[in-house]
Design a protein around this motif. Sequence first.
Motif, PDB file in Angstrom:
ATOM      1  N   VAL A  25      50.125  43.582  32.507  1.00  0.00           N
ATOM      2  CA  VAL A  25      50.168  44.105  33.865  1.00  0.00           C
ATOM      3  C   VAL A  25      51.566  44.648  34.170  1.00  0.00           C
ATOM      4  N   ALA A  26      52.608  43.926  33.743  1.00  0.00           N
ATOM      5  CA  ALA A  26      53.981  44.389  33.979  1.00  0.00           C
ATOM      6  C   ALA A  26      54.224  45.741  33.314  1.00  0.00           C
ATOM      7  N   GLU A  54      54.653  43.375  46.903  1.00  0.00           N
ATOM      8  CA  GLU A  54      54.377  41.955  46.688  1.00  0.00           C
ATOM      9  C   GLU A  54      53.437  41.776  45.512  1.00  0.00           C
ATOM     10  N   GLY A  55      53.762  40.821  44.661  1.00  0.00           N
ATOM     11  CA  GLY A  55      52.910  40.458  43.541  1.00  0.00           C
ATOM     12  C   GLY A  55      52.389  39.040  43.741  1.00  0.00           C
ATOM     13  N   ILE A  56      52.845  38.114  42.906  1.00  0.00           N
ATOM     14  CA  ILE A  56      52.431  36.717  43.039  1.00  0.00           C
ATOM     15  C   ILE A  56      53.003  36.123  44.328  1.00  0.00           C
ATOM     16  N   ARG A  57      52.165  35.370  45.040  1.00  0.00           N
ATOM     17  CA  ARG A  57      52.577  34.697  46.267  1.00  0.00           C
ATOM     18  C   ARG A  57      52.580  33.181  46.073  1.00  0.00           C
ATOM     19  N   SER A  58      53.490  32.517  46.783  1.00  0.00           N
ATOM     20  CA  SER A  58      53.445  31.057  46.819  1.00  0.00           C
ATOM     21  C   SER A  58      52.236  30.620  47.636  1.00  0.00           C
ATOM     22  N   ILE A  95      46.010  33.682  38.901  1.00  0.00           N
ATOM     23  CA  ILE A  95      45.474  34.996  38.507  1.00  0.00           C
ATOM     24  C   ILE A  95      46.636  35.981  38.369  1.00  0.00           C
ATOM     25  N   GLY A  96      47.323  36.255  39.450  1.00  0.00           N
ATOM     26  CA  GLY A  96      48.577  37.000  39.392  1.00  0.00           C
ATOM     27  C   GLY A  96      48.478  38.440  38.944  1.00  0.00           C
ATOM     28  N   THR A  97      47.357  39.104  39.266  1.00  0.00           N
ATOM     29  CA  THR A  97      47.224  40.519  38.904  1.00  0.00           C
ATOM     30  C   THR A  97      47.334  41.434  40.113  1.00  0.00           C
ATOM     31  N   ALA A  98      47.470  40.872  41.319  1.00  0.00           N
ATOM     32  CA  ALA A  98      47.498  41.671  42.539  1.00  0.00           C
ATOM     33  C   ALA A  98      48.815  42.427  42.661  1.00  0.00           C
ATOM     34  N   LEU A  99      48.717  43.654  43.178  1.00  0.00           N
ATOM     35  CA  LEU A  99      49.883  44.525  43.325  1.00  0.00           C
ATOM     36  C   LEU A  99      49.767  45.258  44.657  1.00  0.00           C
ATOM     37  N   ASP A 100      50.675  44.991  45.563  1.00  0.00           N
ATOM     38  CA  ASP A 100      50.736  45.744  46.814  1.00  0.00           C
ATOM     39  C   ASP A 100      51.846  46.778  46.667  1.00  0.00           C
ATOM     40  N   HIS A 144      46.680  47.943  48.175  1.00  0.00           N
ATOM     41  CA  HIS A 144      46.308  46.795  47.336  1.00  0.00           C
ATOM     42  C   HIS A 144      45.607  47.247  46.049  1.00  0.00           C
ATOM     43  N   HIS A 145      46.168  46.835  44.918  1.00  0.00           N
ATOM     44  CA  HIS A 145      45.623  47.155  43.598  1.00  0.00           C
ATOM     45  C   HIS A 145      45.608  45.893  42.745  1.00  0.00           C
ATOM     46  N   ASN A 146      44.903  45.969  41.644  1.00  0.00           N
ATOM     47  CA  ASN A 146      44.957  44.908  40.633  1.00  0.00           C
ATOM     48  C   ASN A 146      45.155  45.537  39.268  1.00  0.00           C
TER      49      ASN A 146
END
Length: 259
Positions: A25-26, A54-58, A95-100, A144-146
């Motif tokens: 993903v990176a 924003e990517g991974i959120r706490s 999961i950690g694939t979200a990309l804003d 918002h993308h993945n």
Amino acid sequence: MGFSVGHSSLGELAGVEQFVSTPMVAEQVSSLAYEFDTQYPGARARGDRLTVNEGIRSRARMRMLRAAWEQYQRNGTPWAALAAALYYSTHREEIGTALDFGITQKDGTNRAMTPDEAAWVHARGERRGIVWTGRLFNPQEQWHHNGGYAYSVAPITGVNRPGARLFTDKTPAKPAPIRRDPDDMQVQWNDKHTKALILAGGKHTVIDKTTPDKNDVDWLGQVKLCERVARTNPADSYAGGMNDSQHAVVRAILRSMEG
């Protein structure tokens, strides 16, 4: 914590490094951002860069954003963006694939993508394995993308993280310093080193051998002192991992860095 996709320029996240869960993903993000920065009409001349807001959120941040969304649904104010419930969000670390996505401008400020820019990112992103999943939301989210999907265009090798200066840039804009109260344990700042020293949580503390000694505390000592500090959300606490003398050293480090 994952794999870096550069620093955000959005609001309270400005200057905070963003992460995704896999190197694929990176690589997809870096390739798409490089393609936008160099090929989207006028982007290079204006100094616009495609970056990850924003990517991974706490978990604490996910709870906060979800609560804001639910309040907006109940009361109609204040406005809040759609936020998935805790265990349904692809922003979560598991999961950690979200990309804003957003646009970082030449002066370091953030703006939303224009409709034309968003259409470009949606089309080019899909070729690189980044899908506009925000189209399925109600209301839709252009940003918002993945990532992590199959790609038809292989990643570009050797490109920088999003928001970093391009290899051919000769006079990159100097990033604005990020300043906070030295007694605030959420301080972030920029220094002369390639990697800024960022106080973060136990899972990710960006301190390495390039970090200078501060107040006779070497880089490893700084790691030990700071590893318990909360990440980026005010709701997170650092759980009393340091005694008074250690707190004093950390505050001295912060003042020295900001001086």
